[in-house]
Write a protein that holds these residues in place. Structure first.
Motif, PDB file in Angstrom:
ATOM      1  N   TYR A 286       0.874  -1.188   0.000  1.00 14.93           N
ATOM      2  CA  TYR A 286       0.000   0.000   0.000  1.00 14.93           C
ATOM      3  C   TYR A 286       0.901   1.224   0.000  1.00 14.93           C
ATOM      4  CZ  TYR A 286      -4.025   2.772   1.864  1.00 14.93           C
ATOM      5  OH  TYR A 286      -5.048   3.659   2.084  1.00 14.93           O
ATOM      6  N   ALA A 287       0.769   2.072  -1.004  1.00 15.09           N
ATOM      7  CA  ALA A 287       1.693   3.191  -1.175  1.00 15.09           C
ATOM      8  C   ALA A 287       0.949   4.517  -1.065  1.00 15.09           C
ATOM      9  CB  ALA A 287       2.407   3.084  -2.517  1.00 15.09           C
ATOM     10  N   LEU A 288       0.927   5.054   0.160  1.00 12.39           N
ATOM     11  CA  LEU A 288       0.247   6.322   0.424  1.00 12.39           C
ATOM     12  C   LEU A 288       1.227   7.401   0.883  1.00 12.39           C
ATOM     13  CD1 LEU A 288      -2.396   7.945   0.772  1.00 12.39           C
ATOM     14  CD2 LEU A 288      -2.585   6.972   3.073  1.00 12.39           C
ATOM     15  N   THR A 289       2.090   7.075   1.839  1.00 10.06           N
ATOM     16  CA  THR A 289       2.998   8.053   2.449  1.00 10.06           C
ATOM     17  C   THR A 289       4.048   8.554   1.451  1.00 10.06           C
ATOM     18  OG1 THR A 289       2.706   7.015   4.602  1.00 10.06           O
ATOM     19  CG2 THR A 289       4.635   8.431   4.333  1.00 10.06           C
ATOM     20  N   GLU A 290       4.376   9.844   1.568  1.00 11.80           N
ATOM     21  CA  GLU A 290       5.414  10.456   0.731  1.00 11.80           C
ATOM     22  C   GLU A 290       6.402  11.215   1.606  1.00 11.80           C
ATOM     23  OE1 GLU A 290       3.789  12.824  -2.388  1.00 11.80           O
ATOM     24  OE2 GLU A 290       2.604  11.179  -3.236  1.00 11.80           O
ATOM     25  N   PRO A 291       7.593  11.532   1.058  1.00 12.40           N
ATOM     26  CA  PRO A 291       8.601  12.260   1.850  1.00 12.40           C
ATOM     27  C   PRO A 291       8.076  13.560   2.461  1.00 12.40           C
ATOM     28  CG  PRO A 291       9.597  11.399  -0.144  1.00 12.40           C
ATOM     29  CD  PRO A 291       8.131  11.123  -0.253  1.00 12.40           C
ATOM     30  N   ASP A 292       7.229  14.288   1.734  1.00 11.87           N
ATOM     31  CA  ASP A 292       6.710  15.562   2.236  1.00 11.87           C
ATOM     32  C   ASP A 292       5.248  15.480   2.644  1.00 11.87           C
ATOM     33  OD1 ASP A 292       9.144  16.942   1.793  1.00 11.87           O
ATOM     34  OD2 ASP A 292       8.664  17.099  -0.339  1.00 11.87           O
ATOM     35  N   ALA A 293       4.707  14.282   2.696  1.00 10.71           N
ATOM     36  CA  ALA A 293       3.299  14.115   3.065  1.00 10.71           C
ATOM     37  C   ALA A 293       3.163  12.859   3.905  1.00 10.71           C
ATOM     38  CB  ALA A 293       2.412  14.036   1.824  1.00 10.71           C
ATOM     39  N   GLY A 294       3.522  12.986   5.187  1.00  8.05           N
ATOM     40  CA  GLY A 294       3.397  11.854   6.090  1.00  8.05           C
ATOM     41  C   GLY A 294       2.004  11.825   6.682  1.00  8.05           C
ATOM     42  N   SER A 295       1.790  12.642   7.729  1.00  8.60           N
ATOM     43  CA  SER A 295       0.466  12.700   8.346  1.00  8.60           C
ATOM     44  C   SER A 295      -0.553  13.381   7.427  1.00  8.60           C
ATOM     45  CB  SER A 295       0.556  13.452   9.681  1.00  8.60           C
ATOM     46  OG  SER A 295       1.365  12.746  10.589  1.00  8.60           O
ATOM     47  N   ASP A 296      -0.073  14.280   6.571  1.00  9.52           N
ATOM     48  CA  ASP A 296      -0.962  14.971   5.634  1.00  9.52           C
ATOM     49  C   ASP A 296      -1.041  14.151   4.345  1.00  9.52           C
ATOM     50  OD1 ASP A 296      -2.607  16.848   4.531  1.00  9.52           O
ATOM     51  OD2 ASP A 296      -1.046  18.326   4.147  1.00  9.52           O
ATOM     52  N   ALA A 297      -1.509  12.918   4.491  1.00 10.41           N
ATOM     53  CA  ALA A 297      -1.404  11.944   3.400  1.00 10.41           C
ATOM     54  C   ALA A 297      -2.335  12.228   2.229  1.00 10.41           C
ATOM     55  CB  ALA A 297      -1.682  10.549   3.951  1.00 10.41           C
ATOM     56  N   LEU A 298      -3.356  13.055   2.425  1.00 11.60           N
ATOM     57  CA  LEU A 298      -4.319  13.292   1.357  1.00 11.60           C
ATOM     58  C   LEU A 298      -3.899  14.411   0.407  1.00 11.60           C
ATOM     59  CD1 LEU A 298      -7.714  12.855   3.235  1.00 11.60           C
ATOM     60  CD2 LEU A 298      -6.364  11.181   1.981  1.00 11.60           C
ATOM     61  N   ARG A 299      -2.662  14.869   0.538  1.00  8.98           N
ATOM     62  CA  ARG A 299      -2.130  15.893  -0.373  1.00  8.98           C
ATOM     63  C   ARG A 299      -0.864  15.369  -1.048  1.00  8.98           C
ATOM     64  NH1 ARG A 299      -4.579  20.898   0.713  1.00  8.98           N
ATOM     65  NH2 ARG A 299      -5.719  20.975   2.676  1.00  8.98           N
ATOM     66  N   PRO A 300      -0.994  14.334  -1.869  1.00 11.36           N
ATOM     67  CA  PRO A 300       0.201  13.747  -2.469  1.00 11.36           C
ATOM     68  C   PRO A 300       0.802  14.617  -3.563  1.00 11.36           C
ATOM     69  CG  PRO A 300      -1.753  12.748  -3.407  1.00 11.36           C
ATOM     70  CD  PRO A 300      -2.229  13.671  -2.316  1.00 11.36           C
ATOM     71  N   LYS A 301       2.120  14.487  -3.731  1.00 10.44           N
ATOM     72  CA  LYS A 301       2.795  15.120  -4.863  1.00 10.44           C
ATOM     73  C   LYS A 301       2.896  14.160  -6.040  1.00 10.44           C
ATOM     74  CE  LYS A 301       5.474  18.596  -2.365  1.00 10.44           C
ATOM     75  NZ  LYS A 301       6.827  19.149  -2.080  1.00 10.44           N
ATOM     76  N   THR A 302       2.834  12.870  -5.746  1.00 12.07           N
ATOM     77  CA  THR A 302       2.782  11.889  -6.827  1.00 12.07           C
ATOM     78  C   THR A 302       1.580  12.230  -7.698  1.00 12.07           C
ATOM     79  OG1 THR A 302       3.804  10.170  -5.496  1.00 12.07           O
ATOM     80  CG2 THR A 302       2.477   9.442  -7.358  1.00 12.07           C
ATOM     81  N   ASN A 303       1.798  12.310  -9.013  1.00  8.18           N
ATOM     82  CA  ASN A 303       0.724  12.754  -9.896  1.00  8.18           C
ATOM     83  C   ASN A 303       0.471  11.757 -11.018  1.00  8.18           C
ATOM     84  OD1 ASN A 303       2.151  13.768 -12.589  1.00  8.18           O
ATOM     85  ND2 ASN A 303       3.453  14.361 -10.844  1.00  8.18           N
ATOM     86  N   ALA A 304      -0.734  11.797 -11.516  1.00 12.63           N
ATOM     87  CA  ALA A 304      -1.132  10.950 -12.640  1.00 12.63           C
ATOM     88  C   ALA A 304      -1.860  11.806 -13.665  1.00 12.63           C
ATOM     89  CB  ALA A 304      -2.035   9.820 -12.152  1.00 12.63           C
ATOM     90  N   ARG A 305      -1.403  11.716 -14.918  1.00 16.61           N
ATOM     91  CA  ARG A 305      -2.081  12.460 -15.993  1.00 16.61           C
ATOM     92  C   ARG A 305      -2.588  11.473 -17.035  1.00 16.61           C
ATOM     93  NH1 ARG A 305       1.344  12.622 -20.320  1.00 16.61           N
ATOM     94  NH2 ARG A 305       3.574  12.339 -19.882  1.00 16.61           N
ATOM     95  N   LEU A 306      -3.734  11.769 -17.560  1.00 12.09           N
ATOM     96  CA  LEU A 306      -4.361  10.890 -18.534  1.00 12.09           C
ATOM     97  C   LEU A 306      -3.679  11.054 -19.891  1.00 12.09           C
ATOM     98  CD1 LEU A 306      -6.729   8.891 -18.782  1.00 12.09           C
ATOM     99  CD2 LEU A 306      -8.149  10.826 -19.507  1.00 12.09           C
ATOM    100  N   GLN A 307      -3.352   9.943 -20.533  1.00 16.23           N
ATOM    101  CA  GLN A 307      -2.775  10.003 -21.873  1.00 16.23           C
ATOM    102  C   GLN A 307      -3.769  10.660 -22.828  1.00 16.23           C
ATOM    103  OE1 GLN A 307      -1.645   6.036 -23.065  1.00 16.23           O
ATOM    104  NE2 GLN A 307       0.510   6.413 -22.592  1.00 16.23           N
ATOM    105  N   GLU A 308      -3.236  11.256 -23.878  1.00 11.69           N
ATOM    106  CA  GLU A 308      -4.096  11.969 -24.831  1.00 11.69           C
ATOM    107  C   GLU A 308      -5.147  11.061 -25.457  1.00 11.69           C
ATOM    108  OE1 GLU A 308      -1.836  14.062 -27.707  1.00 11.69           O
ATOM    109  OE2 GLU A 308      -0.829  15.360 -26.242  1.00 11.69           O
ATOM    110  N   ASP A 309      -4.782   9.797 -25.682  1.00 12.22           N
ATOM    111  CA  ASP A 309      -5.766   8.877 -26.288  1.00 12.22           C
ATOM    112  C   ASP A 309      -6.736   8.299 -25.268  1.00 12.22           C
ATOM    113  OD1 ASP A 309      -4.214   7.105 -24.898  1.00 12.22           O
ATOM    114  OD2 ASP A 309      -3.451   6.030 -26.642  1.00 12.22           O
ATOM    115  N   GLY A 310      -6.536   8.650 -23.986  1.00  4.26           N
ATOM    116  CA  GLY A 310      -7.470   8.228 -22.947  1.00  4.26           C
ATOM    117  C   GLY A 310      -7.420   6.758 -22.597  1.00  4.26           C
ATOM    118  N   THR A 311      -6.347   6.054 -22.949  1.00  2.07           N
ATOM    119  CA  THR A 311      -6.273   4.609 -22.699  1.00  2.07           C
ATOM    120  C   THR A 311      -5.492   4.249 -21.437  1.00  2.07           C
ATOM    121  OG1 THR A 311      -4.274   4.396 -24.064  1.00  2.07           O
ATOM    122  CG2 THR A 311      -6.424   4.107 -25.160  1.00  2.07           C
ATOM    123  N   ALA A 312      -4.759   5.214 -20.878  1.00  2.00           N
ATOM    124  CA  ALA A 312      -3.927   4.897 -19.718  1.00  2.00           C
ATOM    125  C   ALA A 312      -3.572   6.171 -18.967  1.00  2.00           C
ATOM    126  CB  ALA A 312      -2.656   4.168 -20.155  1.00  2.00           C
TER     127      ALA A 312
END
Length: 552
Positions: free
Chosen positions: A134-160
């Motif tokens: 389970y990967a939730l905690t980040e170096p700058d977001a321990g207790s404030d876990a709901l503000r992650p810096k890890t990001n996800a962007r949708l591919q232009e074709d919308g497949t991934a």
């Protein structure tokens, strides 16, 4: 929590039937025969040993407790899951790896996965063929876990989705085949299923830790990882629902594991106390050592009474839930799950500390198992949300309940004849309401003055444990040792709640006359006469010396 529940309606450890006890015995033997002899290898990060243990646990059904039968599981309940986690708590670092896999590494698929995800992942996780993380905690977001810096962007074709970021202190990192990863999207935080085999997934070096040295802990690195659309877990932008509800259940599972480790520490201390002689006597004959053992037993009794009570209530709620209402039913137990996480981890801390003390200088030596337990226990107050964060959760929910209720303080202290422990509980609830009334009158901003929240959390924690112990003892027809332990829990719990109330009034009320009035009202409460706890603790200790299986 104003009205005491029907004692026959609550679940207690004595209610487990023989088949359920056999499952617990399976876990107990697995730890004794398979895990304990390999603790040294596990702590040297011989990953193949840990993998073999996972597969053996899978063969025994220990990884499948809460997985539905349709996906290779046993489809059992929270009570049995708690009982197994308790027995696994004897397994040192492996118990941590197990809890993560069987808890946050598996339950997201059970509660939030779609049919395809369940069919693909749950059989592998149930068998031990795959290990989950389970990967939730980040170096700058321990207790404030709901503000992650890890990001996800949708591919232009919308497949991934393309995921980038780092997740820190991930348990099972070096072992895991699949991770539940939380990342920021334009729609909000989202949960993704990320397989280890995906291109761009890598794991950093093992962290060198104070304790739980045998559990893998490392950074998960995600560099342009392509995650298929089918691997979104739950809804896009609704990852916070996955994170918080799974953490609630993980906190309860951790509490049970802590209870198991506490029982292990108690048994080690008891056995050593019988063997160790000083001044021509076994040290267990000295009343100060007996007091320590009794205090340890009382903590365990209160912790397990409260935790199994909640597990029983959760099972009842889940049984009545539909797929649409399941998330809300689980979230209703956020206060209780946070409460148990705090109480059981701190009880464990006290118990392992006293176990080391009873061992004396030998307890500080690595040749003695209690030394490892002492180091391993410390993390329990930090992970699954620090105890400070969990206390804030408890206080916020208590305050919300207080502001919504129309119950009056006077209804709590009507002049009714009650047994002494019932009086302690009723007066404790009165003091809680009194403290919250003072806070409200002084318009204290709880978010900014967190000391008040800490005290409120401790008050509701003590009250819940007092209630749970009383209900369990009454259900057991006031069996003598249980009655003695409940007497201690209620008398000492009331003292703690009274002290918290006095601290709140003293800090919140700046008007001397009003403060004096409030404090005088506490002094004039018709509290039961205090009893001799020294004698009660000696009686408990003597019983446990002769019959240690009462705490097992």
């Amino acid at each position: 929590m104003d009205k005491l529940e029907d004692k026959m309606a609550i679940f207690t450890p004595e209610d487990f039937h023989d088949e359920e006890k056999l499952i617990a015995k399976t876990a107990e033997l697995f730890i004794k025969q398979d895990v304990s002899p390999k603790i040294s290898s596990i702590e040297q990060h011989q990953y193949e040993v840990t993998r073999q243990l996972f597969q053996k646990a899978g063969d025994l059904g220990l990884l499948a407790i809460e997985i539905p039968e349709a996906y290779g599981g046993l489809e059992l309940n929270k009570k049995i899951s708690g009982l197994v986690a308790e027995r696994m708590g004897f397994g040192g670092s492996f118990s941590v790896s197990y809890n993560i896999h069987a808890g946050v590494g598996t339950l997201p698929y059970v509660y939030f996965g779609n049919e395809g995800q369940k069919l693909k992942y749950l059989p592998k996780l149930a068998s031990g063929k795959w290990i989950g993380a389970y990967a939730l905690t980040e170096p700058d977001a321990g207790s404030d876990a709901l503000r992650p810096k890890t990001n996800a962007r949708l591919q232009e074709d919308g497949t991934a989705w393309i995921v980038n970021g780092e997740k820190q202190w991930i348990t099972n990192a070096q072992l895991a085949d699949v991770f539940v990863v939380f990342a920021k999207t334009n729609e909000g935080m989202t949960a993704f299923i990320v397989e280890r085999s995906f291109k761009g997934v890598s794991v950093g070096q093992e962290e060198e830790k104070m304790g739980i040295k045998g559990s893998s802990t490392a950074t998960l690195i995600l560099a342009d990882v392509v995650v298929p659309m089918d691997n979104v877990l739950g809804e896009v932008g609704k990852g916070h629902k996955v994170a918080m509800n799974i953490l609630n259940m993980a906190r309860l599972k951790l509490a049970f594991s802590n209870i198991g480790t506490a029982k292990q520490a108690f048994q080690l201390a008891l056995n050593y106390g019988k063997e160790r002689r000083q001044f021509d006597r076994s040290i267990i004959d000295f009343t100060m050592i007996q007091e320590k053992l009794a205090d340890m037993a009382v903590l365990i009794y209160g912790a397990e009474s409260a935790a199994y009570r909640t597990a029983g209530k959760m099972d009842e709620a889940i049984a009545l839930a539909t797929k649409e209402t399941m998330v809300y039913k689980i979230s209703d137990f956020a206060l209780e799950c946070a409460l148990h996480k705090v109480h059981c981890s701190e009880a464990l801390g006290k118990i392992v500390d006293e176990a080391v003390q009873i061992h004396g200088g030998y307890g500080y030596m690595q040749d003695y198992e209690v030394e490892r337990l002492y180091r391993d226990a410390r993390i329990s107050r930090i992970f699954e949300g620090t105890n400070e964060i969990n206390r804030l959760t408890i206080a916020k929910m208590l305050w919300k309940e207080h502001t919504q209720t129309t119950a009056t303080e006077g209804a709590l202290i009507e002049n009714q004849p009650l047994e002494r422990n019932h009086q302690f509980i009723r007066l404790s609830k009165y003091l809680m309401k009194l403290a919250m009334t003072v806070i409200a009158n002084r318009q204290i901003h709880l978010e900014q003055e967190q000391e008040y929240m800490r005290l409120l959390a401790d008050m509701v924690k003590e009250s819940y444990v007092m209630e749970s112990a009383l209900l369990r003892t009454e259900k057991s027809a006031h069996e003598l040792t249980k009655q003695l332990m409940t007497d201690i829990i209620c008398q000492e719990g009331y003292r703690k709640i009274e002290e918290c109330t006095i601290d709140i009034i003293t800090a919140a009320e700046s008007n001397d006359q009003k403060r004096t009035t409030w404090l005088d009202s506490i002094r004039h409460l018709n509290t039961p006469l205090q009893q001799n706890l020294f004698m009660k603790k000696r009686a408990i200790a003597r019983t446990l010396i002769d019959n240690p299986k009462l705490i097992s």
